[in-house]
Design an enzyme around this catalytic site. Structure first.
Site, PDB file in Angstrom:
ATOM      1  N   TYR A   1       0.838  -1.209   0.000  1.00  0.00           N
ATOM      2  CA  TYR A   1       0.000   0.000   0.000  1.00  0.00           C
ATOM      3  C   TYR A   1       0.869   1.255   0.000  1.00  0.00           C
ATOM      4  O   TYR A   1       0.585   2.221  -0.687  1.00  0.00           O
ATOM      5  CB  TYR A   1      -0.920   0.015   1.233  1.00  0.00           C
ATOM      6  N   PHE A  16      -8.356  21.249 -24.645  1.00  0.00           N
ATOM      7  CA  PHE A  16      -8.620  19.816 -24.720  1.00  0.00           C
ATOM      8  C   PHE A  16      -9.803  19.532 -23.800  1.00  0.00           C
ATOM      9  O   PHE A  16      -9.962  20.187 -22.764  1.00  0.00           O
ATOM     10  CB  PHE A  16      -7.398  18.970 -24.326  1.00  0.00           C
ATOM     11  N   THR A  17     -10.626  18.554 -24.182  1.00  0.00           N
ATOM     12  CA  THR A  17     -11.917  18.323 -23.516  1.00  0.00           C
ATOM     13  C   THR A  17     -11.783  18.197 -21.990  1.00  0.00           C
ATOM     14  O   THR A  17     -12.357  18.989 -21.244  1.00  0.00           O
ATOM     15  CB  THR A  17     -12.576  17.061 -24.092  1.00  0.00           C
ATOM     16  N   ASP A  43       0.804  19.974 -21.248  1.00  0.00           N
ATOM     17  CA  ASP A  43      -0.051  18.797 -21.348  1.00  0.00           C
ATOM     18  C   ASP A  43       0.742  17.823 -22.200  1.00  0.00           C
ATOM     19  O   ASP A  43       0.862  17.990 -23.406  1.00  0.00           O
ATOM     20  CB  ASP A  43      -1.389  19.152 -21.993  1.00  0.00           C
ATOM     21  N   LYS A  50      -1.113   7.135 -23.528  1.00  0.00           N
ATOM     22  CA  LYS A  50      -0.760   7.498 -24.904  1.00  0.00           C
ATOM     23  C   LYS A  50       0.685   7.071 -25.175  1.00  0.00           C
ATOM     24  O   LYS A  50       0.947   5.900 -25.365  1.00  0.00           O
ATOM     25  CB  LYS A  50      -0.956   9.005 -25.116  1.00  0.00           C
ATOM     26  N   ARG A  94     -14.430  15.055 -33.577  1.00  0.00           N
ATOM     27  CA  ARG A  94     -13.759  16.153 -32.887  1.00  0.00           C
ATOM     28  C   ARG A  94     -14.239  17.428 -33.569  1.00  0.00           C
ATOM     29  O   ARG A  94     -13.623  17.933 -34.499  1.00  0.00           O
ATOM     30  CB  ARG A  94     -12.234  16.040 -32.974  1.00  0.00           C
ATOM     31  N   PHE A 136     -19.946  14.532 -25.517  1.00  0.00           N
ATOM     32  CA  PHE A 136     -19.650  13.638 -26.642  1.00  0.00           C
ATOM     33  C   PHE A 136     -19.565  12.180 -26.233  1.00  0.00           C
ATOM     34  O   PHE A 136     -19.826  11.288 -27.031  1.00  0.00           O
ATOM     35  CB  PHE A 136     -18.353  14.069 -27.349  1.00  0.00           C
TER      36      PHE A 136
HETATM   37  C1  PLP Z   1      -5.884  11.793 -23.220  1.00  0.00           C
HETATM   38  C2  PLP Z   1      -5.543  13.172 -22.953  1.00  0.00           C
HETATM   39  C3  PLP Z   1      -5.839  13.787 -21.731  1.00  0.00           C
HETATM   40  C4  PLP Z   1      -6.601  13.082 -20.622  1.00  0.00           C
HETATM   41  O1  PLP Z   1      -6.045  11.893 -20.226  1.00  0.00           O
HETATM   42  P1  PLP Z   1      -6.891  10.605 -19.760  1.00  0.00           P
HETATM   43  O2  PLP Z   1      -5.847   9.582 -19.497  1.00  0.00           O
HETATM   44  O3  PLP Z   1      -7.823  10.241 -20.873  1.00  0.00           O
HETATM   45  O4  PLP Z   1      -7.651  10.991 -18.536  1.00  0.00           O
HETATM   46  C5  PLP Z   1      -5.443  15.103 -21.565  1.00  0.00           C
HETATM   47  N1  PLP Z   1      -4.831  15.784 -22.542  1.00  0.00           N
HETATM   48  C6  PLP Z   1      -4.541  15.234 -23.736  1.00  0.00           C
HETATM   49  C7  PLP Z   1      -3.852  16.033 -24.791  1.00  0.00           C
HETATM   50  C8  PLP Z   1      -4.894  13.920 -23.989  1.00  0.00           C
HETATM   51  O5  PLP Z   1      -4.626  13.384 -25.178  1.00  0.00           O
END
Ligand code: PLP
Length: 464
Positions: free
Chosen positions: A74, A126-127, A217, A260, A384, A450
């Protein structure tokens, strides 16, 4: 026709997952069940899944092997130590807070640094990033260069911050009202367009002059580094690992979705040079994610990530990825499908306004095109455009200039033959585009609509 180079995969296949193409009548029925939203389709009904590259990557044998030595303690897990060492070596940040995924890191960052009423400027939204800025009481301001909004502009760094816009913005609202500047490298919503190192350096200098903090980001920072290596004169041919370190040295912190670049199926982190931010974020982490040495992840997830981070900066992997994206883009262009240029690092973006010129913005062209692509081909893509952009504070639809369908390539998953199929079938759909109708909302959720919205087709228009 221009010759399209082959892109031999730098891996071979050790385990397979069967996929199959449903007959068209069943695809039609599944699409209707899903409310014409590709997010609501079941994976079993999808042939080639280009919805996202988020958490859909194939791990290496080395990553799978590392999972077996996950330390599930933990507190103070050895797996965290290994992750911390990878992040220090590869990104160069001293302080690391793991989170369950990228939005967890965005949450900790926004809550730590935004005082309600403050602004956050960034290169296009970004969303999930904007949603967390707004949840923390912040107001987002877009300061991306104008060419980002033009799918036909072939400038190499369409993700750049417009320094004049940023300077004017800071002057207008006052530096103390700017919580931080968030630079997306690259800019997902603009078609995966990169930021140059020169621009990142000037943005960083400008912010330092005003005493404003800068955050990257960095979900796909390695792809950004690879595009710098391919396009920016001073960095041609430099190792991606060196470029990434240089990028990270220019910002105060990085929020990363490890789903990613880093090849894992789940995970994220916030990393920083700032001890005070680290302490705040660690404290919020225990509230929202888990203890600050696991952040909502299992020890084995931390291990897979620690290895994935070291793999992601190996040039042969990232080169192959960019080559695959460019290959799919070139094949689609050969089919006369309108696509955003130059090609980005993770996806080919189809210009839905150009594909379906007979539809107006209220007919949700990109949402509709993603639906018709699934129906016609079994390939799943993502909207998008206006649906992703959501509503503004006054309740009106935000109308981004870019109305795109994203064909996203998971890393190390699909072969060149899969890409050939995608291009050929979308090409065939394009030749009968005049008969494709738009969509309208029948259910619209409040947050990040979305993901869960439902739609229905509008009557078919006869195109001129
Ligand atoms: C995917 C992504 C996020 C958010 O990450 P999650 O792992 O989906 O929560 C933030 N900014 C960018 C540019 C992304 O591609």
């Amino acid at each position: 026709m221009q010759e399209i180079p082959l892109v031999p995969e730098p891996y071979k296949i050790k385990m397979i997952e069967p996929i199959s193409l449903l007959p068209e009548a069943q695809r039609k029925a599944r699409l209707k069940d899903a409310g014409w939203n590709t997010f609501l389709l079941n994976s079993r009904d999808v042939y080639i899944d280009l919805l996202t590259d988020s958490g859909t990557n194939a791990m290496s044998d080395a990553q799978w092997a590392a999972m077996m030595v996950g330390d599930e303690a933990y507190a103070g897990s050895r797996s965290f130590e290994r992750l911390e060492a990878s992040i220090r070596d590869v990104y160069g940040f001293q302080f690391v807070v793991p989170t369950h995924q990228g939005r967890g890191a965005e949450h900790l960052l926004s809550k730590s640094w935004i005082t309600p009423g403050q602004y956050v400027a960034g290169n296009m939204y970004f969303t999930t990033t904007r949603a967390h800025i707004e949840l923390a009481g912040g107001i987002f301001e877009d300061v991306i260069v104008d060419e980002a909004h033009d799918p036909r502009d072939e400038a190499p760094f369409k993700g750049n911050v417009d320094l004049k816009k940023l300077e004017a913005f800071i002057q207008r609202v006052g530096a103390k009202n700017v919580a931080y500047v968030a630079v997306g490298c690259p800019v997902n919503m603009a078609g995966g367009q990169p930021v140059s190192l020169e621009n990142l350096r000037k943005t960083s200098e400008l912010c330092r002059r005003h005493g404003v903090r800068v955050v990257m980001d960095g979900a796909r920072a390695v792809e950004n580094a690879a595009m710098i290596r391919a396009r920016e004169k001073a960095y041609l041919g430099k190792p991606v690992a060196v470029i990434l370190r240089e990028m990270c040295a220019l910002v105060d912190a990085i929020a990363v979705s490890a789903k990613k670049d880093a090849y894992v199926n789940i995970g994220g982190f916030l990393a920083t040079h700032d001890a005070e931010l680290c302490e705040k974020a660690q404290n919020l982490c225990v509230l929202f994610e888990g203890l600050h040495t696991y952040g909502g992840l299992a020890g084995r997830d931390l291990e897979a990530l620690a290895v994935g981070i070291r793999e992601m900066v190996q040039d042969e992997w990232i080169e192959h990825r960019l080559a695959q994206v460019a290959y799919l883009g070139a094949r689609l262009e050969a089919e006369r499908v309108p696509v955003v240029k130059p090609f980005g690092g993770h996806a080919v973006f189809v210009d839905a306004n150009a594909f379906l010129p007979h539809l107006g913005p209220e007919e949700l062209p990109a949402q509709a095109l993603a639906a018709w692509i699934y129906e016609a081909t079994g390939v799943r893509a993502m909207e998008r455009g206006v649906v992703s952009a959501g509503r503004d504070a006054k309740g009106g639809n935000r109308h981004p200039e870019l109305e795109l369908v994203r064909l996203t390539l998971p890393r190390r998953v699909y072969t060149q033959t899969h890409l050939d199929y995608v291009a050929r079938e979308i090409g065939a759909l394009h030749r009968r585009r005049a008969s494709l109708p738009g969509l309208r909302f029948v259910k619209e959720p409040k947050h990040l609509r979305f993901f869960q919205a439902r739609f229905e087709p509008l009557p078919i228009k006869i195109a001129a």
